[in-house]
Design a protein around this motif. Sequence first.
Motif, mmCIF file in Angstrom:
data_model
loop_
_atom_site.group_PDB
_atom_site.id
_atom_site.type_symbol
_atom_site.label_atom_id
_atom_site.label_comp_id
_atom_site.label_asym_id
_atom_site.label_seq_id
_atom_site.Cartn_x
_atom_site.Cartn_y
_atom_site.Cartn_z
ATOM 1 N N PHE A 1 0.801 -1.097 0.023
ATOM 2 C CA PHE A 1 -0.124 -0.155 0.185
ATOM 3 C C PHE A 1 0.658 1.132 -0.032
ATOM 4 O O PHE A 1 0.643 2.223 -0.597
ATOM 5 N N ILE A 2 2.117 1.305 0.867
ATOM 6 C CA ILE A 2 2.874 2.247 0.916
ATOM 7 C C ILE A 2 4.018 2.242 -0.173
ATOM 8 O O ILE A 2 4.733 3.161 -0.297
ATOM 9 N N GLY A 3 4.031 1.345 -1.160
ATOM 10 C CA GLY A 3 5.234 1.238 -2.265
ATOM 11 C C GLY A 3 6.025 0.142 -2.278
ATOM 12 O O GLY A 3 6.776 0.056 -3.181
ATOM 13 N N ILE A 4 5.976 -0.724 -1.136
ATOM 14 C CA ILE A 4 6.963 -1.715 -0.888
ATOM 15 C C ILE A 4 6.440 -3.066 -1.419
ATOM 16 O O ILE A 4 5.708 -3.677 -0.485
ATOM 17 N N SER A 5 6.739 -3.747 -2.459
ATOM 18 C CA SER A 5 6.314 -5.007 -3.238
ATOM 19 C C SER A 5 7.181 -5.971 -3.328
ATOM 20 O O SER A 5 7.029 -7.381 -3.163
ATOM 21 N N ASP A 6 8.687 -5.627 -3.041
ATOM 22 C CA ASP A 6 9.693 -6.629 -3.060
ATOM 23 C C ASP A 6 9.986 -7.063 -1.744
ATOM 24 O O ASP A 6 10.917 -6.593 -1.273
ATOM 25 N N VAL A 7 8.996 -7.936 -1.279
ATOM 26 C CA VAL A 7 9.328 -8.461 -0.028
ATOM 27 C C VAL A 7 9.156 -9.942 0.142
ATOM 28 O O VAL A 7 8.567 -10.804 -0.620
ATOM 29 N N ARG A 8 10.194 -10.687 0.721
ATOM 30 C CA ARG A 8 10.527 -11.993 0.779
ATOM 31 C C ARG A 8 10.182 -12.432 2.598
ATOM 32 O O ARG A 8 10.659 -11.721 3.275
ATOM 33 N N PHE A 9 9.508 -13.274 2.642
ATOM 34 C CA PHE A 9 8.967 -13.829 4.136
ATOM 35 C C PHE A 9 9.997 -15.145 4.324
ATOM 36 O O PHE A 9 9.967 -16.095 3.372
ATOM 37 N N VAL A 10 10.422 -15.325 5.524
ATOM 38 C CA VAL A 10 11.339 -16.173 6.128
ATOM 39 C C VAL A 10 10.497 -16.583 7.174
ATOM 40 O O VAL A 10 10.948 -16.153 8.163
ATOM 41 N N PRO A 11 9.793 -17.806 7.253
ATOM 42 C CA PRO A 11 9.210 -18.156 8.486
ATOM 43 C C PRO A 11 9.891 -18.974 9.238
ATOM 44 O O PRO A 11 11.193 -19.837 8.663
ATOM 45 N N ILE A 12 10.059 -18.833 10.558
ATOM 46 C CA ILE A 12 10.840 -19.736 11.606
ATOM 47 C C ILE A 12 9.832 -20.556 12.317
ATOM 48 O O ILE A 12 9.120 -19.726 13.376
ATOM 49 N N GLY A 13 9.581 -21.477 12.420
ATOM 50 C CA GLY A 13 8.711 -22.361 13.453
ATOM 51 C C GLY A 13 8.760 -23.877 13.013
ATOM 52 O O GLY A 13 8.846 -24.329 11.809
ATOM 53 N N PRO A 14 8.341 -24.676 13.943
ATOM 54 C CA PRO A 14 7.767 -24.243 15.124
ATOM 55 C C PRO A 14 8.790 -23.819 16.255
ATOM 56 O O PRO A 14 10.067 -24.086 16.211
ATOM 57 N N THR A 15 8.389 -22.987 17.243
ATOM 58 C CA THR A 15 9.224 -22.361 18.197
ATOM 59 C C THR A 15 8.940 -22.893 19.617
ATOM 60 O O THR A 15 9.546 -22.564 20.476
ATOM 61 N N ALA A 16 8.020 -23.757 19.528
ATOM 62 C CA ALA A 16 7.321 -24.333 20.672
ATOM 63 C C ALA A 16 6.925 -25.752 20.654
ATOM 64 O O ALA A 16 6.667 -26.240 19.491
ATOM 65 N N GLY A 17 7.263 -26.502 21.675
ATOM 66 C CA GLY A 17 6.997 -28.101 21.572
ATOM 67 C C GLY A 17 8.232 -28.990 21.704
ATOM 68 O O GLY A 17 9.019 -28.484 22.406
ATOM 69 N N PRO A 18 8.366 -29.876 21.237
ATOM 70 C CA PRO A 18 9.544 -30.894 21.395
ATOM 71 C C PRO A 18 10.850 -30.001 20.560
ATOM 72 O O PRO A 18 10.558 -29.331 19.730
ATOM 73 N N SER A 19 11.948 -30.298 21.073
ATOM 74 C CA SER A 19 13.225 -29.732 20.872
ATOM 75 C C SER A 19 13.613 -29.917 19.553
ATOM 76 O O SER A 19 14.195 -29.062 18.731
ATOM 77 N N GLU A 20 13.548 -31.159 18.875
ATOM 78 C CA GLU A 20 14.097 -31.574 17.647
ATOM 79 C C GLU A 20 13.661 -30.674 16.621
ATOM 80 O O GLU A 20 14.524 -30.131 15.683
ATOM 81 N N PRO A 21 12.180 -30.624 16.408
ATOM 82 C CA PRO A 21 11.601 -29.745 15.324
ATOM 83 C C PRO A 21 11.851 -28.300 15.414
ATOM 84 O O PRO A 21 12.235 -27.804 14.292
ATOM 85 N N ILE A 22 12.023 -27.991 16.485
ATOM 86 C CA ILE A 22 12.505 -26.466 16.884
ATOM 87 C C ILE A 22 13.974 -26.253 16.021
ATOM 88 O O ILE A 22 14.151 -25.299 15.366
ATOM 89 N N HIS A 23 14.893 -27.147 16.598
ATOM 90 C CA HIS A 23 16.118 -27.246 16.211
ATOM 91 C C HIS A 23 16.295 -27.195 14.710
ATOM 92 O O HIS A 23 16.799 -26.362 13.926
ATOM 93 N N VAL A 24 15.492 -28.060 13.947
ATOM 94 C CA VAL A 24 15.430 -28.278 12.584
ATOM 95 C C VAL A 24 14.897 -27.057 11.898
ATOM 96 O O VAL A 24 15.527 -26.584 10.825
ATOM 97 N N ALA A 25 13.796 -26.619 12.318
ATOM 98 C CA ALA A 25 13.165 -25.490 11.834
ATOM 99 C C ALA A 25 14.101 -24.213 12.036
ATOM 100 O O ALA A 25 14.525 -23.276 10.949
ATOM 101 N N ARG A 26 14.867 -23.829 12.933
ATOM 102 C CA ARG A 26 15.820 -22.815 13.306
ATOM 103 C C ARG A 26 17.017 -22.944 12.388
ATOM 104 O O ARG A 26 17.300 -21.865 11.700
ATOM 105 N N ASP A 27 17.613 -24.097 12.255
ATOM 106 C CA ASP A 27 18.806 -24.299 11.356
ATOM 107 C C ASP A 27 18.416 -24.078 9.921
ATOM 108 O O ASP A 27 19.157 -23.359 9.203
ATOM 109 N N ALA A 28 17.245 -24.525 9.461
ATOM 110 C CA ALA A 28 16.805 -24.395 8.066
ATOM 111 C C ALA A 28 16.537 -22.852 7.689
ATOM 112 O O ALA A 28 17.181 -22.539 6.699
ATOM 113 N N ALA A 29 16.007 -22.213 8.664
ATOM 114 C CA ALA A 29 15.455 -20.801 8.559
ATOM 115 C C ALA A 29 17.090 -19.951 8.786
ATOM 116 O O ALA A 29 17.207 -19.056 7.735
#
Length: 208
Positions: free
Chosen positions: A169-197
Amino acid sequence: MPKLLHLACSPRAASESAAGARAFLEAFRKARPDWEIDASDLWRDPLPEFEGDLLEAKYARIGGTPFSNSQRDAFAAAERLALRLSLADRVLISTPMWNFSIPYKLKQWLDVIIQPGLTFRFDPTQGYLPLLKDRPTVVILASGSDFVTGMNRGRIDMATPYLREVLRFIGISDVRFVPIGPTAGPSEPIHVARDAAHRRLAEIAGRF
């Protein structure tokens, strides 16, 4: 000197969005050592409340009436924030997802800078038109859910479409989103998601 504006939107220094920003900025500084990093912590930098003279200044501008002295002073605070954005050649936003959307401090920042004649204008024949030039932007979005693989535990991501549209709306269209998640719950999926991100962020930063 070219400039990267970093909006840090988490109140926690140890948050996943903050850690993702550190991974991005480390790679960015190596790739572009001559760039200035303009860091704005929305929880520590003063943000004007969108009420009183600032709110009345908006309606004065819409109505084409002159500002009072107090309205002019209030609007100057919004102008300074918008100028800080307009002077940035690149933008990094690191934010958590709160209650399906964004933290209220980021919403407050957006509400303050999105003003008629400042970041957008209205044309009777063309409608709303942005006033900022486009610039590459990265949004790091950390969430307790996993929106990459679809294991989102029934939650809806309203932050991504909102930020994409409000920036457009204000003119910025060149936007890339990098999700990080899950950040809660069992530790292994958190670490995998964090490292990949973090790997993806470092890769993007190297050519950002």
